[in-house]
Scaffold this motif. Structure first.
Motif, PDB file in Angstrom:
ATOM      1  N   GLU A  18       0.826  -1.209   0.000  1.00  0.00           N
ATOM      2  CA  GLU A  18       0.000   0.000   0.000  1.00  0.00           C
ATOM      3  C   GLU A  18       0.857   1.253   0.000  1.00  0.00           C
ATOM      4  O   GLU A  18       0.497   2.267  -0.601  1.00  0.00           O
ATOM      5  CB  GLU A  18      -0.929   0.002   1.215  1.00  0.00           C
ATOM      6  N   LEU A  19       1.999   1.172   0.655  1.00  0.00           N
ATOM      7  CA  LEU A  19       2.917   2.314   0.719  1.00  0.00           C
ATOM      8  C   LEU A  19       3.689   2.520  -0.571  1.00  0.00           C
ATOM      9  O   LEU A  19       3.811   3.640  -1.071  1.00  0.00           O
ATOM     10  CB  LEU A  19       3.930   2.123   1.862  1.00  0.00           C
ATOM     11  N   ALA A  20       4.236   1.421  -1.116  1.00  0.00           N
ATOM     12  CA  ALA A  20       5.245   1.538  -2.173  1.00  0.00           C
ATOM     13  C   ALA A  20       4.857   0.904  -3.499  1.00  0.00           C
ATOM     14  O   ALA A  20       5.642   0.951  -4.445  1.00  0.00           O
ATOM     15  CB  ALA A  20       6.558   0.915  -1.673  1.00  0.00           C
ATOM     16  N   GLY A  21       3.678   0.297  -3.587  1.00  0.00           N
ATOM     17  CA  GLY A  21       3.273  -0.285  -4.856  1.00  0.00           C
ATOM     18  C   GLY A  21       3.202  -1.795  -4.806  1.00  0.00           C
ATOM     19  O   GLY A  21       3.773  -2.435  -3.906  1.00  0.00           O
ATOM     20  N   PRO A  22       2.522  -2.397  -5.782  1.00  0.00           N
ATOM     21  CA  PRO A  22       2.239  -3.843  -5.737  1.00  0.00           C
ATOM     22  C   PRO A  22       3.464  -4.740  -5.855  1.00  0.00           C
ATOM     23  O   PRO A  22       3.407  -5.912  -5.490  1.00  0.00           O
ATOM     24  CB  PRO A  22       1.296  -4.049  -6.935  1.00  0.00           C
ATOM     25  N   GLN A  23       4.567  -4.195  -6.379  1.00  0.00           N
ATOM     26  CA  GLN A  23       5.767  -5.027  -6.550  1.00  0.00           C
ATOM     27  C   GLN A  23       6.691  -4.995  -5.340  1.00  0.00           C
ATOM     28  O   GLN A  23       7.702  -5.707  -5.306  1.00  0.00           O
ATOM     29  CB  GLN A  23       6.551  -4.567  -7.790  1.00  0.00           C
ATOM     30  N   ALA A  24       6.390  -4.173  -4.349  1.00  0.00           N
ATOM     31  CA  ALA A  24       7.294  -3.980  -3.212  1.00  0.00           C
ATOM     32  C   ALA A  24       7.347  -5.219  -2.330  1.00  0.00           C
ATOM     33  O   ALA A  24       6.330  -5.900  -2.115  1.00  0.00           O
ATOM     34  CB  ALA A  24       6.844  -2.774  -2.396  1.00  0.00           C
ATOM     35  N   ARG A  25       8.521  -5.512  -1.816  1.00  0.00           N
ATOM     36  CA  ARG A  25       8.717  -6.619  -0.883  1.00  0.00           C
ATOM     37  C   ARG A  25       9.628  -6.134   0.246  1.00  0.00           C
ATOM     38  O   ARG A  25      10.584  -5.389   0.011  1.00  0.00           O
ATOM     39  CB  ARG A  25       9.374  -7.825  -1.572  1.00  0.00           C
ATOM     40  N   LEU A  26       9.351  -6.599   1.443  1.00  0.00           N
ATOM     41  CA  LEU A  26      10.176  -6.203   2.577  1.00  0.00           C
ATOM     42  C   LEU A  26      11.582  -6.774   2.449  1.00  0.00           C
ATOM     43  O   LEU A  26      11.763  -7.954   2.113  1.00  0.00           O
ATOM     44  CB  LEU A  26       9.569  -6.706   3.890  1.00  0.00           C
ATOM     45  N   ARG A  27      12.585  -5.944   2.726  1.00  0.00           N
ATOM     46  CA  ARG A  27      13.943  -6.448   2.884  1.00  0.00           C
ATOM     47  C   ARG A  27      14.000  -7.239   4.195  1.00  0.00           C
ATOM     48  O   ARG A  27      13.230  -6.968   5.135  1.00  0.00           O
ATOM     49  CB  ARG A  27      14.947  -5.293   2.953  1.00  0.00           C
ATOM     50  N   ASP A  28      14.934  -8.152   4.283  1.00  0.00           N
ATOM     51  CA  ASP A  28      15.072  -8.932   5.511  1.00  0.00           C
ATOM     52  C   ASP A  28      15.352  -8.034   6.715  1.00  0.00           C
ATOM     53  O   ASP A  28      14.800  -8.244   7.802  1.00  0.00           O
ATOM     54  CB  ASP A  28      16.193  -9.977   5.363  1.00  0.00           C
ATOM     55  N   ASP A  29      16.232  -7.046   6.530  1.00  0.00           N
ATOM     56  CA  ASP A  29      16.553  -6.159   7.639  1.00  0.00           C
ATOM     57  C   ASP A  29      15.362  -5.270   8.022  1.00  0.00           C
ATOM     58  O   ASP A  29      15.213  -4.883   9.190  1.00  0.00           O
ATOM     59  CB  ASP A  29      17.756  -5.277   7.291  1.00  0.00           C
ATOM     60  N   GLN A  30      14.514  -4.922   7.051  1.00  0.00           N
ATOM     61  CA  GLN A  30      13.308  -4.172   7.392  1.00  0.00           C
ATOM     62  C   GLN A  30      12.404  -4.996   8.300  1.00  0.00           C
ATOM     63  O   GLN A  30      11.882  -4.494   9.306  1.00  0.00           O
ATOM     64  CB  GLN A  30      12.547  -3.764   6.120  1.00  0.00           C
ATOM     65  N   TRP A  31      12.214  -6.271   7.951  1.00  0.00           N
ATOM     66  CA  TRP A  31      11.383  -7.125   8.783  1.00  0.00           C
ATOM     67  C   TRP A  31      12.033  -7.341  10.152  1.00  0.00           C
ATOM     68  O   TRP A  31      11.343  -7.354  11.190  1.00  0.00           O
ATOM     69  CB  TRP A  31      11.130  -8.464   8.105  1.00  0.00           C
TER      70      TRP A  31
END
Length: 711
Positions: A18-31
């Motif tokens: 919702e923030l960055a678009g449908p292709q966005a995926r969390l980086r491991d460090d973000q999670w």
């Protein structure tokens, strides 16, 4: 309140899309960071390059915490541009965000009520707001008790190095110390070397022992998490063009600006340089505008929107346009004049090329840069005797306003305010309603810390000079200065900068362009850009003004700045002297300015704004110009009897005080533009509102002219 981990990452991934678009995926460090904050309620320091997604970490964490019944997230954020970007980003994910800062004073009461009623998920506040008496005493305690998360964005400002810039950032220590049990804290920054990381950890209790290589996760007994990543930016193509003469550097940019991709930012070291360069590039037909710390908040917002929408080729900006401004396709960053440290330089060039394959980064340093750095250093924290004078001048019970205190100490307004903030953080003074009081607490001048700051400042200035001259990879140089944890002894060069490729911008400049630029920069007078946008929230003050200004003055001129080396001393002496008729030398200089003014239509009449401080000077100047220029003398635009003077520093309140301030003049028989004369223009609102009075009375156009502006 325990939050289960099952399904939580899926929820976080959904919010990210919702923030960055449908292709966005969390980086491991973000999670890793989100899980630490939301599930384990830990404290964390995230040091990652610009564009990595630090804001996604705290917005997703805020939304997850609210969904599980926790209180609002408080984000301490340093710059207005950053706040606007963040509020817009939050709304994409359904986060109810609000901001309290100097640009929306008229909305504060409403926002406070929304916070009390639980209608805010994220509150962004400036560090200065933490010590506003009402906010500090009435709003902050409840937030500290009930907050779901506290975020310190651009946390490098907490460091010693940031104290001169934002002393109130040091106050965050108190906020963190007063938090309720289990309230997580996140500090984020893109620009922190090992020294700054350690200092942030000491100031906030956020951070911890960094592993020897600085990489990955490090924990302490307090449950702190540190995440540091690499700083290489594959899209950035760094270059340096050495041209010693200032006018020739400006001419180089005027000649090459169209060769730079897309739209971008041109940084200068001073406000006056930003204004002069923007005027020069405008004369060359470029769509540019100046953006500085003195630009009104509403106008800044419009300029940011213009850059985001590619309606301008560039904003010519000071560091006021920096941290957090997010235009993923920004095509270039150019510096006319080098920042005083590689850390500051990396932070500013990091605005470019976030979502593009290539962005141009060009530095045009000058031999005068060191003098400018030294000047900024000279107006930093003053010597002990001056600080003691401030403490001694304050009463312990009866508050003194900054304005009332200023005549009692040998400090100008900006330095005095900075000293008061530092003393307040240190506990020696306290801000209360009505001004400042002394606390009686002992205060020690930390000579060791200020000496350490001076050494660090000198070392970083020398490093910036080395960057300009180095023959090695420029990106490697910057990464080394920031202690990039992914940098090793055998890390190869970037393969993109001018030193790696051998491909360089030519320093040749067309001589006709140089002559044209010199003529423009050296002509008499200073441009006075018109106000273009009304501040937000005017309706709250009972004033129906909003949006773009359509009935204000045309672009104007000023004889000189009070800070100029040339006319500055003479203008200061004139304005400090008792009011009297305008001297002949000033009239001759004013005539030279008017003669060089390339207005669309010559004025046919002249009128003076009634001055509360220099009525004779202003009226006599208008009269002399009417005689020499064969202009119709319309006399003085008189203030309405009993109408108070506009003394507020805030734009919205200043405008409210200027509404209907003048008597309506009789302009029958006046055909053509009117030259509107004043002694001093500072914010520009007096000339704007006076011009509206003339336009409403039938003036075709209003051309403002003033003897002096502060900067």
């Amino acid at each position: 309140m325990s939050i289960p981990t099952a399904g939580l990452r899926d929820d976080a991934e959904h919010l990210l899309r919702e923030l960055a678009g449908p292709q966005a995926r969390l980086r491991d460090d973000q999670w890793t960071a989100i899980e630490a904050l939301v599930v384990h309620r830990r404290r964390a320091l995230v040091v990652q390059r610009t564009g990595w997604g630090k804001s996604a970490v705290y917005f997703i964490s805020a939304k997850l915490l609210r969904a599980h019944g926790h209180g609002p997230t408080v984000i301490v954020s340093p710059l207005l541009a950053l706040m606007r970007n963040q509020v817009a980003a939050a709304e994409k994910a359904g986060v109810r965000a609000a901001t309290i800062n100097s640009g929306n004073m008229t909305e504060w009461d409403e926002i406070h009520e929304r916070i009390r009623s639980g209608d805010v998920d994220v509150l962004l506040v400036s560090p200065e707001r933490l010590n506003n008496p009402d906010f500090r005493d009435q709003v902050l305690p409840a937030l500290a008790r009930d907050a779901g998360l506290v975020v310190v964005d651009e946390a490098h400002c907490v460091s010693d190095w940031g104290h001169d810039f934002r002393p109130d950032y040091r106050r965050i220590r108190t906020l963190v110390a007063d938090l309720g049990d289990g309230v997580p804290v996140l500090a984020t920054t893109a620009t922190a070397n090992d020294r700054v990381v350690a200092d942030v950890a000491a100031q906030l209790g956020v951070g911890g022992p960094v592993q020897p290589d600085g990489a990955g996760e490090a924990s302490s007994s307090s449950g702190t998490l540190v995440l540091r990543g690499g700083l290489d930016r594959p899209s950035l193509h760094l270059a340096v063009v050495r041209i010693d003469e200032p006018a020739r550097r400006a001419a180089w940019l005027a000649q090459h600006l169209n060769e730079l991709p897309g739209s971008g930012i041109v940084y200068t070291l001073t406000v006056s340089a930003a204004r002069d360069l923007a005027a020069l590039l405008s004369d060359h037909g470029y769509a540019v505008a100046a953006y500085t710390g003195q630009t009104d908040p509403a106008e800044r917002e419009q300029l940011e929107a213009d850059l985001l929408a590619n309606r301008v080729k560039a904003l010519v900006a000071t560091s006021a346009l920096g941290m957090g401004f997010d235009k993923p396709d920004l095509g270039f960053v150019v510096h006319l004049g080098a920042p005083s440290s590689p850390i500051s330089y990396y932070q500013q060039v990091g605005r470019a090329g976030r979502s593009t394959d290539r962005a141009e980064v060009v530095l045009l340093p000058g031999p005068e840069d060191r003098q400018i750095w030294q000047w900024f250093a000279s107006v930093a924290f003053p010597e002990e005797s001056l600080v003691r004078r401030v403490i001694d001048a304050l009463d312990h019970e009866k508050p003194l306003s900054t304005q009332a205190l200023e005549p009692r100490v040998d400090l100008n307004r900006s330095r005095l305010e900075m000293v008061l903030k530092v003393l307040d953080v240190d506990g020696a003074v306290r801000r209360v309603k009505g001004g400042w009081i002394g606390t009686g607490q002992p205060w020690v001048y930390d000579a060791e810390r200020y000496g350490r700051l001076e050494q660090a400042r000198t070392a970083e200035q020398n490093a910036m000079i080395e960057y300009e001259r180095t023959a090695e990879c420029r990106m490697l140089f910057l990464r080394r200065q920031l202690d990039d944890p992914e940098l090793t002894g055998d890390t190869p060069g970037c393969g993109r900068c001018d030193n790696c490729t051998g491909s360089r911008w030519s320093d040749a400049v067309d001589e006709q362009e140089v002559a044209r630029t010199k003529a423009r920069l050296e002509r008499p007078g200073v441009d006075l850009p018109p106000r273009r946008q009304w501040p937000t929230g005017m309706a709250t003050l009972g004033v129906k003004l909003s949006g773009r200004i359509t009935d204000g003055p045309e672009p104007g001129r000023v004889l000189g700045r009070l800070s100029d080396l040339g006319w500055g001393p003479r203008l200061r002496a004139l304005l400090d002297a008792p009011d009297g008729p305008v001297p002949d030398a000033v009239v001759q200089a004013a005539v030279a300015v008017l003669a060089s003014w390339d207005w669309a239509q010559r004025p046919t009449a002249v009128m003076a704004v009634e001055s509360p401080t220099h009525p004779i000077l202003t009226a006599s100047l208008a009269s002399r110009l009417s005689q020499l220029g064969r202009l119709q003398d319309l006399g003085v635009l008189r203030r309405r009897t009993g109408h108070p003077q506009a003394t507020a520093a805030n734009s919205a309140y200043r405008i409210a005080a200027l509404v209907d301030a003048w008597e309506t003049p009789d302009l029958s028989g006046v055909n053509g533009p009117i030259l509107l004369v004043d002694a001093v223009t500072d914010t520009g609102w007096t000339l704007t509102m006076a011009a509206r009075t003339l336009v409403a009375a039938g003036a075709d156009a209003v051309l403002p002219f003033a003897l002096a502006s502060p900067k």
